[in-house]
Design a protein around this motif. Sequence first.
Motif, PDB file in Angstrom:
ATOM      1  N   VAL A 187       0.967  -1.419  -0.201  1.00 59.78           N
ATOM      2  CA  VAL A 187      -0.149  -0.092   0.039  1.00 59.78           C
ATOM      3  C   VAL A 187       1.112   0.953   0.285  1.00 59.78           C
ATOM      4  CG1 VAL A 187      -1.644   1.816   1.136  1.00 59.78           C
ATOM      5  CG2 VAL A 187      -2.200  -0.945   1.270  1.00 59.78           C
ATOM      6  N   SER A 188       1.603   1.192   0.686  1.00 62.68           N
ATOM      7  CA  SER A 188       2.903   2.279   0.947  1.00 62.68           C
ATOM      8  C   SER A 188       3.813   2.599   0.094  1.00 62.68           C
ATOM      9  CB  SER A 188       3.352   1.801   1.896  1.00 62.68           C
ATOM     10  OG  SER A 188       4.783   2.809   1.925  1.00 62.68           O
ATOM     11  N   MET A 189       4.140   1.490  -1.097  1.00 67.28           N
ATOM     12  CA  MET A 189       4.663   1.381  -2.848  1.00 67.28           C
ATOM     13  C   MET A 189       4.036   1.958  -3.008  1.00 67.28           C
ATOM     14  SD  MET A 189       5.955  -1.105  -4.624  1.00 67.28           S
ATOM     15  CE  MET A 189       7.000  -1.495  -4.109  1.00 67.28           C
ATOM     16  N   VAL A 190       2.254   1.828  -3.493  1.00 66.25           N
ATOM     17  CA  VAL A 190       1.229   1.859  -4.418  1.00 66.25           C
ATOM     18  C   VAL A 190       0.773   3.869  -3.780  1.00 66.25           C
ATOM     19  CG1 VAL A 190      -1.268   2.695  -5.088  1.00 66.25           C
ATOM     20  CG2 VAL A 190       0.513   0.507  -4.852  1.00 66.25           C
ATOM     21  N   GLU A 191       0.674   4.246  -2.588  1.00 60.97           N
ATOM     22  CA  GLU A 191       0.893   5.750  -2.528  1.00 60.97           C
ATOM     23  C   GLU A 191       1.906   6.516  -3.104  1.00 60.97           C
ATOM     24  OE1 GLU A 191      -2.970   5.083   0.821  1.00 60.97           O
ATOM     25  OE2 GLU A 191      -0.056   5.336   1.791  1.00 60.97           O
ATOM     26  N   HIS A 192       3.028   5.863  -2.770  1.00 63.32           N
ATOM     27  CA  HIS A 192       4.388   6.544  -2.632  1.00 63.32           C
ATOM     28  C   HIS A 192       4.098   6.736  -4.249  1.00 63.32           C
ATOM     29  CE1 HIS A 192       6.188   6.202   0.923  1.00 63.32           C
ATOM     30  NE2 HIS A 192       6.293   7.516   0.860  1.00 63.32           N
ATOM     31  N   LEU A 193       4.185   5.730  -5.597  1.00 62.72           N
ATOM     32  CA  LEU A 193       4.623   5.562  -7.014  1.00 62.72           C
ATOM     33  C   LEU A 193       3.054   7.201  -7.283  1.00 62.72           C
ATOM     34  CD1 LEU A 193       4.625   2.172  -7.347  1.00 62.72           C
ATOM     35  CD2 LEU A 193       6.483   4.008  -7.980  1.00 62.72           C
ATOM     36  N   VAL A 194       1.803   7.042  -6.444  1.00 58.73           N
ATOM     37  CA  VAL A 194       0.857   7.879  -6.945  1.00 58.73           C
ATOM     38  C   VAL A 194       0.847   9.167  -6.741  1.00 58.73           C
ATOM     39  CG1 VAL A 194      -1.504   8.513  -6.802  1.00 58.73           C
ATOM     40  CG2 VAL A 194      -1.063   6.140  -6.694  1.00 58.73           C
ATOM     41  N   LEU A 195       1.318   9.192  -5.908  1.00 58.41           N
ATOM     42  CA  LEU A 195       1.710  10.632  -5.572  1.00 58.41           C
ATOM     43  C   LEU A 195       2.824  11.029  -6.141  1.00 58.41           C
ATOM     44  CD1 LEU A 195       1.592  13.257  -3.452  1.00 58.41           C
ATOM     45  CD2 LEU A 195       3.338  12.236  -1.540  1.00 58.41           C
ATOM     46  N   GLN A 196       3.822  10.516  -6.622  1.00 61.70           N
ATOM     47  CA  GLN A 196       5.236  10.982  -7.700  1.00 61.70           C
ATOM     48  C   GLN A 196       4.460  11.535  -8.430  1.00 61.70           C
ATOM     49  OE1 GLN A 196       9.273   9.145  -7.539  1.00 61.70           O
ATOM     50  NE2 GLN A 196       8.585   8.587  -9.402  1.00 61.70           N
ATOM     51  N   HIS A 197       3.716  10.781  -9.367  1.00 60.57           N
ATOM     52  CA  HIS A 197       3.360  10.565 -10.267  1.00 60.57           C
ATOM     53  C   HIS A 197       2.337  11.652 -11.147  1.00 60.57           C
ATOM     54  CE1 HIS A 197       1.474   9.745 -14.575  1.00 60.57           C
ATOM     55  NE2 HIS A 197       0.267   9.731 -13.755  1.00 60.57           N
ATOM     56  N   LEU A 198       1.645  12.207  -9.752  1.00 59.65           N
ATOM     57  CA  LEU A 198       0.684  13.317  -9.142  1.00 59.65           C
ATOM     58  C   LEU A 198       1.181  14.558 -10.069  1.00 59.65           C
ATOM     59  CD1 LEU A 198      -2.084  12.264  -6.690  1.00 59.65           C
ATOM     60  CD2 LEU A 198      -2.384  12.780  -9.066  1.00 59.65           C
ATOM     61  N   GLU A 199       2.090  14.626  -9.107  1.00 60.57           N
ATOM     62  CA  GLU A 199       3.573  15.658  -9.048  1.00 60.57           C
ATOM     63  C   GLU A 199       3.588  16.073 -10.761  1.00 60.57           C
ATOM     64  OE1 GLU A 199       4.086  18.114  -5.992  1.00 60.57           O
ATOM     65  OE2 GLU A 199       2.815  16.654  -5.247  1.00 60.57           O
ATOM     66  N   GLY A 200       4.194  15.615 -11.540  1.00 57.35           N
ATOM     67  CA  GLY A 200       4.309  16.126 -12.556  1.00 57.35           C
ATOM     68  C   GLY A 200       3.156  16.446 -13.468  1.00 57.35           C
ATOM     69  N   LEU A 201       1.833  16.044 -12.811  1.00 55.06           N
ATOM     70  CA  LEU A 201       0.715  16.371 -13.752  1.00 55.06           C
ATOM     71  C   LEU A 201      -0.220  17.300 -12.686  1.00 55.06           C
ATOM     72  CD1 LEU A 201      -1.400  12.546 -13.444  1.00 55.06           C
ATOM     73  CD2 LEU A 201       0.067  14.220 -15.434  1.00 55.06           C
ATOM     74  N   ARG A 202       0.509  18.169 -11.633  1.00 54.85           N
ATOM     75  CA  ARG A 202       0.065  19.168 -11.392  1.00 54.85           C
ATOM     76  C   ARG A 202      -0.136  20.682 -12.129  1.00 54.85           C
ATOM     77  NH1 ARG A 202      -2.867  16.893  -7.266  1.00 54.85           N
ATOM     78  NH2 ARG A 202      -1.603  16.186  -5.405  1.00 54.85           N
ATOM     79  N   PRO A 203      -1.223  21.698 -11.922  1.00 53.34           N
ATOM     80  CA  PRO A 203      -0.563  23.032 -12.231  1.00 53.34           C
ATOM     81  C   PRO A 203       0.787  23.966 -12.380  1.00 53.34           C
ATOM     82  CG  PRO A 203      -3.089  22.226 -11.430  1.00 53.34           C
ATOM     83  CD  PRO A 203      -1.693  21.765 -11.297  1.00 53.34           C
ATOM     84  N   THR A 204       1.129  24.311 -13.633  1.00 48.26           N
ATOM     85  CA  THR A 204       2.017  24.757 -13.177  1.00 48.26           C
ATOM     86  C   THR A 204       1.876  26.715 -12.804  1.00 48.26           C
ATOM     87  OG1 THR A 204       3.328  23.621 -15.243  1.00 48.26           O
ATOM     88  CG2 THR A 204       4.022  26.165 -14.119  1.00 48.26           C
ATOM     89  N   LYS A 205       2.746  26.540 -11.453  1.00 46.73           N
ATOM     90  CA  LYS A 205       2.639  28.048 -10.972  1.00 46.73           C
ATOM     91  C   LYS A 205       3.258  28.525 -11.686  1.00 46.73           C
ATOM     92  CE  LYS A 205       1.238  25.576  -6.511  1.00 46.73           C
ATOM     93  NZ  LYS A 205       2.230  25.652  -4.932  1.00 46.73           N
ATOM     94  N   LYS A 206       2.786  29.700 -12.010  1.00 44.80           N
ATOM     95  CA  LYS A 206       3.102  31.492 -12.887  1.00 44.80           C
ATOM     96  C   LYS A 206       3.813  31.765 -11.813  1.00 44.80           C
ATOM     97  CE  LYS A 206      -0.217  31.617 -16.043  1.00 44.80           C
ATOM     98  NZ  LYS A 206      -1.005  32.553 -17.035  1.00 44.80           N
ATOM     99  N   PRO A 207       5.162  32.351 -11.651  1.00 43.97           N
ATOM    100  CA  PRO A 207       5.789  33.097 -11.358  1.00 43.97           C
ATOM    101  C   PRO A 207       5.208  34.342 -10.514  1.00 43.97           C
ATOM    102  CG  PRO A 207       7.245  32.946 -13.002  1.00 43.97           C
ATOM    103  CD  PRO A 207       5.898  31.901 -12.884  1.00 43.97           C
ATOM    104  N   SER A 208       4.719  34.670  -9.403  1.00 44.13           N
ATOM    105  CA  SER A 208       4.230  35.971  -9.239  1.00 44.13           C
ATOM    106  C   SER A 208       5.224  37.244  -9.153  1.00 44.13           C
ATOM    107  CB  SER A 208       4.288  36.430  -7.940  1.00 44.13           C
ATOM    108  OG  SER A 208       5.148  36.213  -6.873  1.00 44.13           O
TER     109      SER A 208
END
Length: 213
Positions: A187-208
């Motif tokens: 379970v921990s393995m899946v959760e870490h893999l999913v979180l890592q994958h999600l980080e690459g799919l987040r909206p790009t924050k524009k610099p203020s």
Amino acid sequence: MSNESRKQPGVRATQKEATGKAVLEAAREEFERVGFEAANLRAIAARAGVSAGTVIHHHGDKRELLHAALFDDLDETLRRALSGMGPGPLESQLSALTRTVFGYYQRRPKLSRTLLKESLFADAPWAGKFTAQAGMVHGALAKLATEAAARGELRPDVNGALFAVAYLSFFYFALISWVQGAHGTPVSMVEHLVLQHLEGLRPTKKPSRRKSR
């Protein structure tokens, strides 16, 4: 026709359904206890409180019974897991799904090994049934990703279908590792893999932009 006579077909149908469930649960218990190869229909029938002929009448042979027992139990677990995820965020929904489904596998480790093998390499018609089952999960995951993108958790260009494939890849990799004894906390393995994958799919924050003084 008396009221009692009218009830008989319904009573028979209820009894047949109850017998079928008892046989499938007895099969799961016996397969977990001694393994598929060592299990026999007489022992399963005795555990269910029916005759061996009744088991054969419902399922034909031991492998058909195995497929029915595995599919029925997993299908119920998957549907319960998908309906019990609750609202977002997406990583929380996926964590709930992962924990529920892996909880099912971990309760019956010996049967899980058989389930993994049989669901991946089953012959027709069970191959089609297991494929449709996986398709149900894939569709639900794709919908979750699409909804997460609409909430702004993921980029709007994220492909939900591909995201679902990625999650299932993580899940089955962890499941195979656990079944083989190579990883003790799937379970921990899946959760870490999913979180890592999600980080690459987040909206790009524009610099203020700082206001010039």
